[in-house]
Scaffold this motif. Structure first.
Motif, PDB file in Angstrom:
ATOM      1  N   SER A 479      92.833 -12.462  62.031  1.00 26.14           N
ATOM      2  CA  SER A 479      92.949 -13.043  63.369  1.00 26.14           C
ATOM      3  C   SER A 479      92.102 -14.314  63.459  1.00 26.14           C
ATOM      4  O   SER A 479      91.210 -14.549  62.634  1.00 26.14           O
ATOM      5  CB  SER A 479      92.514 -12.025  64.419  1.00 26.14           C
ATOM      6  OG  SER A 479      91.117 -11.804  64.352  1.00 26.14           O
ATOM      7  N   SER A 480      92.379 -15.113  64.502  1.00 24.33           N
ATOM      8  CA  SER A 480      91.621 -16.351  64.667  1.00 24.33           C
ATOM      9  C   SER A 480      90.141 -16.061  64.914  1.00 24.33           C
ATOM     10  O   SER A 480      89.264 -16.815  64.474  1.00 24.33           O
ATOM     11  CB  SER A 480      92.207 -17.159  65.824  1.00 24.33           C
ATOM     12  OG  SER A 480      92.195 -16.387  67.024  1.00 24.33           O
ATOM     13  N   ARG A 481      89.849 -14.920  65.596  1.00 24.86           N
ATOM     14  CA  ARG A 481      88.455 -14.554  65.831  1.00 24.86           C
ATOM     15  C   ARG A 481      87.761 -14.179  64.526  1.00 24.86           C
ATOM     16  O   ARG A 481      86.578 -14.483  64.330  1.00 24.86           O
ATOM     17  CB  ARG A 481      88.396 -13.379  66.827  1.00 24.86           C
ATOM     18  CG  ARG A 481      87.015 -12.779  67.030  1.00 24.86           C
ATOM     19  CD  ARG A 481      86.002 -13.788  67.498  1.00 24.86           C
ATOM     20  NE  ARG A 481      84.665 -13.215  67.588  1.00 24.86           N
ATOM     21  CZ  ARG A 481      83.546 -13.915  67.576  1.00 24.86           C
ATOM     22  NH1 ARG A 481      83.576 -15.250  67.504  1.00 24.86           N
ATOM     23  NH2 ARG A 481      82.365 -13.308  67.653  1.00 24.86           N
ATOM     24  N   TRP A 482      88.478 -13.529  63.621  1.00 21.21           N
ATOM     25  CA  TRP A 482      87.909 -13.154  62.316  1.00 21.21           C
ATOM     26  C   TRP A 482      87.432 -14.406  61.583  1.00 21.21           C
ATOM     27  O   TRP A 482      86.346 -14.439  61.020  1.00 21.21           O
ATOM     28  CB  TRP A 482      88.956 -12.425  61.483  1.00 21.21           C
ATOM     29  CG  TRP A 482      88.444 -11.817  60.219  1.00 21.21           C
ATOM     30  CD1 TRP A 482      88.039 -10.543  60.029  1.00 21.21           C
ATOM     31  CD2 TRP A 482      88.294 -12.478  58.941  1.00 21.21           C
ATOM     32  NE1 TRP A 482      87.636 -10.354  58.737  1.00 21.21           N
ATOM     33  CE2 TRP A 482      87.778 -11.523  58.045  1.00 21.21           C
ATOM     34  CE3 TRP A 482      88.528 -13.764  58.483  1.00 21.21           C
ATOM     35  CZ2 TRP A 482      87.501 -11.825  56.711  1.00 21.21           C
ATOM     36  CZ3 TRP A 482      88.257 -14.071  57.156  1.00 21.21           C
ATOM     37  CH2 TRP A 482      87.745 -13.109  56.280  1.00 21.21           C
ATOM     38  N   LYS A 483      88.271 -15.453  61.627  1.00 20.49           N
ATOM     39  CA  LYS A 483      87.919 -16.693  60.948  1.00 20.49           C
ATOM     40  C   LYS A 483      86.799 -17.414  61.690  1.00 20.49           C
ATOM     41  O   LYS A 483      85.939 -18.054  61.075  1.00 20.49           O
ATOM     42  CB  LYS A 483      89.152 -17.581  60.827  1.00 20.49           C
ATOM     43  CG  LYS A 483      90.271 -16.957  59.997  1.00 20.49           C
ATOM     44  CD  LYS A 483      91.542 -17.785  60.018  1.00 20.49           C
ATOM     45  CE  LYS A 483      92.672 -17.083  59.259  1.00 20.49           C
ATOM     46  NZ  LYS A 483      93.932 -17.827  59.305  1.00 20.49           N
ATOM     47  N   GLU A 484      86.806 -17.298  63.032  1.00 19.33           N
ATOM     48  CA  GLU A 484      85.791 -17.954  63.844  1.00 19.33           C
ATOM     49  C   GLU A 484      84.403 -17.387  63.553  1.00 19.33           C
ATOM     50  O   GLU A 484      83.394 -18.116  63.582  1.00 19.33           O
ATOM     51  CB  GLU A 484      86.139 -17.781  65.328  1.00 19.33           C
ATOM     52  CG  GLU A 484      85.192 -18.494  66.275  1.00 19.33           C
ATOM     53  CD  GLU A 484      85.531 -18.217  67.723  1.00 19.33           C
ATOM     54  OE1 GLU A 484      84.680 -18.451  68.587  1.00 19.33           O
ATOM     55  OE2 GLU A 484      86.661 -17.746  67.992  1.00 19.33           O
ATOM     56  N   ILE A 485      84.311 -16.086  63.267  1.00 17.91           N
ATOM     57  CA  ILE A 485      83.017 -15.452  62.991  1.00 17.91           C
ATOM     58  C   ILE A 485      82.312 -16.136  61.825  1.00 17.91           C
ATOM     59  O   ILE A 485      81.087 -16.272  61.820  1.00 17.91           O
ATOM     60  CB  ILE A 485      83.217 -13.941  62.700  1.00 17.91           C
ATOM     61  CG1 ILE A 485      83.601 -13.204  63.995  1.00 17.91           C
ATOM     62  CG2 ILE A 485      81.959 -13.314  62.099  1.00 17.91           C
ATOM     63  CD1 ILE A 485      83.938 -11.748  63.800  1.00 17.91           C
ATOM     64  N   ILE A 486      83.080 -16.595  60.828  1.00 13.78           N
ATOM     65  CA  ILE A 486      82.453 -17.251  59.674  1.00 13.78           C
ATOM     66  C   ILE A 486      82.601 -18.773  59.745  1.00 13.78           C
ATOM     67  O   ILE A 486      82.454 -19.470  58.740  1.00 13.78           O
ATOM     68  CB  ILE A 486      83.029 -16.714  58.344  1.00 13.78           C
ATOM     69  CG1 ILE A 486      84.554 -16.842  58.286  1.00 13.78           C
ATOM     70  CG2 ILE A 486      82.619 -15.284  58.136  1.00 13.78           C
ATOM     71  CD1 ILE A 486      85.138 -16.417  56.942  1.00 13.78           C
ATOM     72  N   GLY A 487      82.898 -19.296  60.963  1.00 15.92           N
ATOM     73  CA  GLY A 487      82.814 -20.732  61.213  1.00 15.92           C
ATOM     74  C   GLY A 487      84.058 -21.541  60.955  1.00 15.92           C
ATOM     75  O   GLY A 487      83.981 -22.777  60.893  1.00 15.92           O
ATOM     76  N   TYR A 488      85.238 -20.893  60.813  1.00  8.71           N
ATOM     77  CA  TYR A 488      86.451 -21.637  60.505  1.00  8.71           C
ATOM     78  C   TYR A 488      87.445 -21.577  61.665  1.00  8.71           C
ATOM     79  O   TYR A 488      87.437 -20.633  62.465  1.00  8.71           O
ATOM     80  CB  TYR A 488      87.124 -21.080  59.252  1.00  8.71           C
ATOM     81  CG  TYR A 488      86.348 -21.302  57.979  1.00  8.71           C
ATOM     82  CD1 TYR A 488      86.537 -22.466  57.240  1.00  8.71           C
ATOM     83  CD2 TYR A 488      85.434 -20.355  57.528  1.00  8.71           C
ATOM     84  CE1 TYR A 488      85.828 -22.670  56.051  1.00  8.71           C
ATOM     85  CE2 TYR A 488      84.715 -20.562  56.349  1.00  8.71           C
ATOM     86  CZ  TYR A 488      84.920 -21.714  55.620  1.00  8.71           C
ATOM     87  OH  TYR A 488      84.221 -21.923  54.471  1.00  8.71           O
TER      88      TYR A 488
END
Length: 816
Positions: A479-488
């Motif tokens: 998910s977009s949140r999964w990627k957001e957690i590591i800054g992407y």
């Protein structure tokens, strides 16, 4: 109707096959009634080239016509075949007609006084028929080639010989349930035994593999087989081939003729492996990936079922198996160009036996060999084929069915008119129903889209990152949140498995992969783990990973889905609290050390002052001086050890090394000795001397201090200082694990909270007295840091005839 159509079609195919077989039998009966019965045309009679030579007219008598045909045939046979002499005996005229080869000349003569027996000629006797009337006897003579030397005869007389073959290789050879040897090879062996007047000792094996094993050990004298067999050729020598049989291809009835097997590389082609011709097949067709089967029966049935497209086998075996099993729906579709050469393999160390068998087998005339082959290929077929009665029964059934079908067709024509009207009405109803269904499908599609949008909004809006792995297709979703957690951003990372694996901390990767593997194998169906992921900025962040595995109806894992929660801030807070906890422990130990140092410092000070005064007054003796120095040194060493223990603990080095468990526990007790004395605690030890652990000594000391401090606080709160306060420490070894048991007599832990003692921030003390991280830190150090285990239980026990109850902590550590 469809079922009936298929049934009639199968009846037609069966009748067609039976009809062809019946025609074949009829033709065979006509041929059997010809001039020479059961005599192979290529060996004796050559009718094709003689017909034009017949100049007789219709005025000739039947016998004259037949006489000239026989005469010409006899002459041509001697010319063209390996025949020394032909004699025809006319029963009516009691006359002999002779054709023989003398000095390369062919002579024809008649006589009424001829002696047929010749010792150096091999006789084949055959009756002649014309119009099914026995008119005479034909004698055919060939050279006898089985004359044995005197040495060979004596060798046969003085020795016995063993023989082994394939116990299940019909029509070539087999042993039946009664142990009787039968088949084409068997009948040749029987002729050898008869001509040599000996009997071979037959060794019955359970299968061909066991026969080959006997040959490898050279535990048998003679083995039948294919001349191309490389396994037998290692220890045995093959006599000259006595019979050949081509390898043919078998496919379904509707398959076209096969001219070259290389055109069918993509097909499933099989044969029975292990026979001599296997090497010839692989050599001729190196580019084809063959499959092997257990037997010809398996191969032919596999062609019918569709498991195989082509089966390769010898012509004799294919004929025999199809007839014996009554297999239908397959046919011979081509020749491989490979020939199986039947022979006998003779022990290389017995050259006389080889010579005897080679000569004797050669002496068997070709006509006799063909009789044997004909018997197993055709006589067996005649016994299996259905008789004429069955044909008439089938025709009767078909006629009844035909009449029924005509009547049924008439009824159907009437029904068709009624059905036409009904179909029109139903078509209108179906169109209306289809329109309603289309509207409902469109409505449900819109509803599903709304639900999907709501779900996506909920996932994207939460603080957790969703990941999903389809194990079957290897498709991955983040998910977009999964990627957001590591800054992407969403479009900066691919949805592939490597995206996750390349960003996991190397120290954490192996443990996570083991958890995933345990879920795929079904050992577990969920997992929860804390691990680190690499942030876009290069830092490592902590996530809580929770996942669940989905399985199909067969219990096979097909999907794993989970969530990542960013717990970096919590981790930092926890680490800070742990440091605070450790600092508090260190502060308390500094107090303990200060208490411990008072007495040794007092001893050192008193000794030094005493020696000074004694020196001033001149009363210091050498004995007093040595005793005082020894006392000062002992106490100084005690202070030094205390400093070393405290320094190692404060240093906090996580170095794996081998240490003695007893020494480690004594060191820990030395560090808390002041606290033990201050709180009047009795330490009771039962420690094994030789327990060595390859692990982390400093971390174990921290754990023991945490457990001791908890026990000390509970003992102080629940037991008066004037009473007995006990802490028992025991060590043992079980299954290459070191066991440490620590128990007190403070009454135990309440049952409603004993399961929570290792949880973070859980404490029964006032906030000013504890953080609730001591035992949680101990649990992490034991379980995660040292691959061990720790558990807490309440126990009741007896000591000095007194009953006690308390908490017991059991630590299990791997010794390696």
């Amino acid at each position: 109707m469809e079922y009936l159509r298929k049934f009639l079609k199968s009846i037609y195919r069966m009748i067609k096959k039976r009809f062809i077989l019946l025609v074949f039998i009829f033709l065979m009966e006509i041929l059997n009634a010809s001039i020479v019965n059961n005599v192979e045309k290529r060996d004796i009679i050559a009718f094709e080239n003689i017909t034009n030579q017949l100049n007789s007219t219709l005025s000739n008598s039947l016998w004259v016509y037949q006489y000239k045909l026989i005469k010409d045939t006899m002459i041509n046979s001697v010319k063209n075949f390996d025949i020394e002499k032909i004699v025809l005996y006319d029963k009516d005229l009691q006359n002999y007609y002779i054709v023989e080869k003398i000095d390369d000349k062919i002579i024809f003569k008649e006589t009424n006084n001829y002696v047929a027996a010749k010792t150096k000629l091999y006789l084949i006797e055959q009756k002649l028929y014309y119009n099914k009337k026995n008119i005479g006897i034909l004698y055919v003579y060939k050279n006898k080639t089985n004359d044995l030397t005197q040495e060979e005869k004596e060798y046969l007389k003085d020795n016995s010989f063993t023989y082994a073959g394939d116990p299940n290789w019909l029509p070539f050879e087999a042993f039946n349930n009664d142990g009787e040897y039968t088949g084409i090879v068997s009948e040749h062996i029987e002729i050898l035994e008869k001509n040599l007047k000996i009997k071979f000792k037959k060794i019955i094996t359970k299968d061909w593999t066991e026969t080959l094993n006997l040959s490898k050990k050279v535990e048998v004298d003679i083995v039948s087989g294919d001349a191309a067999d490389v396994v037998l050729a290692k220890n045995y020598k093959a006599i000259d081939t006595y019979m050949q049989n081509p390898l043919v291809m078998v496919a379904k009835d509707d398959h076209n003729f096969i001219s070259d097997l290389n055109y069918l590389k993509d097909k499933k082609i099989t044969f029975v492996d292990g026979y001599g011709f296997s090497a010839d097949i692989y050599k001729k067709y190196p580019d084809i990936k063959f499959q092997t089967c257990k037997s010809s029966q398996d191969g032919l049935l596999g062609v019918i079922s569709g498991k195989y497209d082509i089966f390769i086998g010898t012509l004799a075996m294919v004929d025999y198996t199809i007839i014996q099993m009554g297999i239908e729906g397959i046919k011979i579709t081509g020749d491989t160009g490979i020939t199986m050469n039947l022979t006998l393999f003779v022990n290389k160390n017995k050259p006389l036996l080889y010579s005897i068998l080679n000569k004797t087998m050669k002496s068997i005339p070709d006509i006799e060999k063909h009789k044997i082959l004909y018997k197993w290929r055709h006589d067996k077929a005649n016994k299996t084929i259905v008789d004429y009665t069955l044909l008439w029964q089938i025709l009767f059934v078909v006629s009844i069915l035909g009449t029924f079908l005509l009547y049924r067709q008439k009824l159907l024509q009437n029904k068709n008119l009624e059905l036409g009207v009904l179909v029109d009405e139903k078509t209108k109803d179906l169109n209306n129903l289809n329109k309603n269904l289309e509207e409902k499908v469109e409505e449900k599609t819109k509803e599903l889209k709304k639900q999907k949008d709501r779900y996506k909004f909920a996932i994207d809006g939460s603080s957790d990152g969703l990941w999903d792995w389809n194990i079957v297709t290897n498709e991955v979703y983040f998910s977009s949140r999964w990627k957001e957690i590591i800054g992407y951003k969403d479009d900066e990372l691919e949805n592939i498995f490597d995206t996750w694996q390349n960003n996991v901390h190397p120290d954490d990767l192996e443990g996570i992969l083991k958890l995933i593997e345990s879920n795929i194998t079904g050992e577990k169906n969920t997992f929860t783990i804390e691990h680190r992921l690499k942030h876009k900025n290069g830092d490592w962040i902590w996530v809580l990973d929770r996942a669940k595995t989905i399985y199909d109806d067969n219990g096979k894992a097909i999907r794993i889905s989970g969530f990542h929660t960013d717990i970096s801030q919590q981790k930092q807070q926890t680490e800070q609290l742990i440091k605070s906890e450790k600092m508090a422990s260190m502060g308390e130990m500094i107090g303990n050390i200060a208490h411990q140092w008072r007495q040794p410092l007092s001893v050192i000070s008193t000794g030094a002052t005493g020696m000074k005064m004694q020196k001033e007054y001149g009363v210091l003796t050498d004995e007093m001086f040595n005793e005082t120095c020894t006392s000062i040194n002992d106490n100084a060493q005690y202070l030094s050890k205390t400093i070393d223990d405290f320094r190692d603990f404060i240093k906090g080095d996580r170095t794996q090394k081998i240490f003695n468990l007893k020494d480690s526990i004594n060191g820990f007790l030395h560090m808390v000795e002041g606290s033990i004395k201050n709180h009047d605690i009795h330490i009771l030890l039962e420690l094994q001397d030789d327990i060595e652990i390859d692990g982390f000594k400093n971390e174990l000391t921290q754990c023991l201090i945490n457990i001791f401090n908890n026990a000390k606080d509970v003992l102080e709160a629940k037991i008066e200082k004037t009473n007995n306060r006990f802490i028992f420490i025991e060590t043992t070894v079980e299954n290459n694990n070191a066991i440490i048991k620590i128990k007190d007599n403070a009454g135990g832990i309440s049952e409603d909270i004993i399961g929570k003692v290792f949880e973070p921030y859980f404490t029964t003390k006032h906030q000013a007295q504890g953080t609730g991280l001591g035992l949680h830190m101990t649990y992490n150090l034991i379980v995660d840091g040292m691959n061990g285990n720790i558990e807490a239980n309440n126990v009741s026990y007896k000591y000095d005839d007194e009953d006690y109850t308390g908490a017991e902590f059991i630590i299990t550590l791997p010794m390696n």
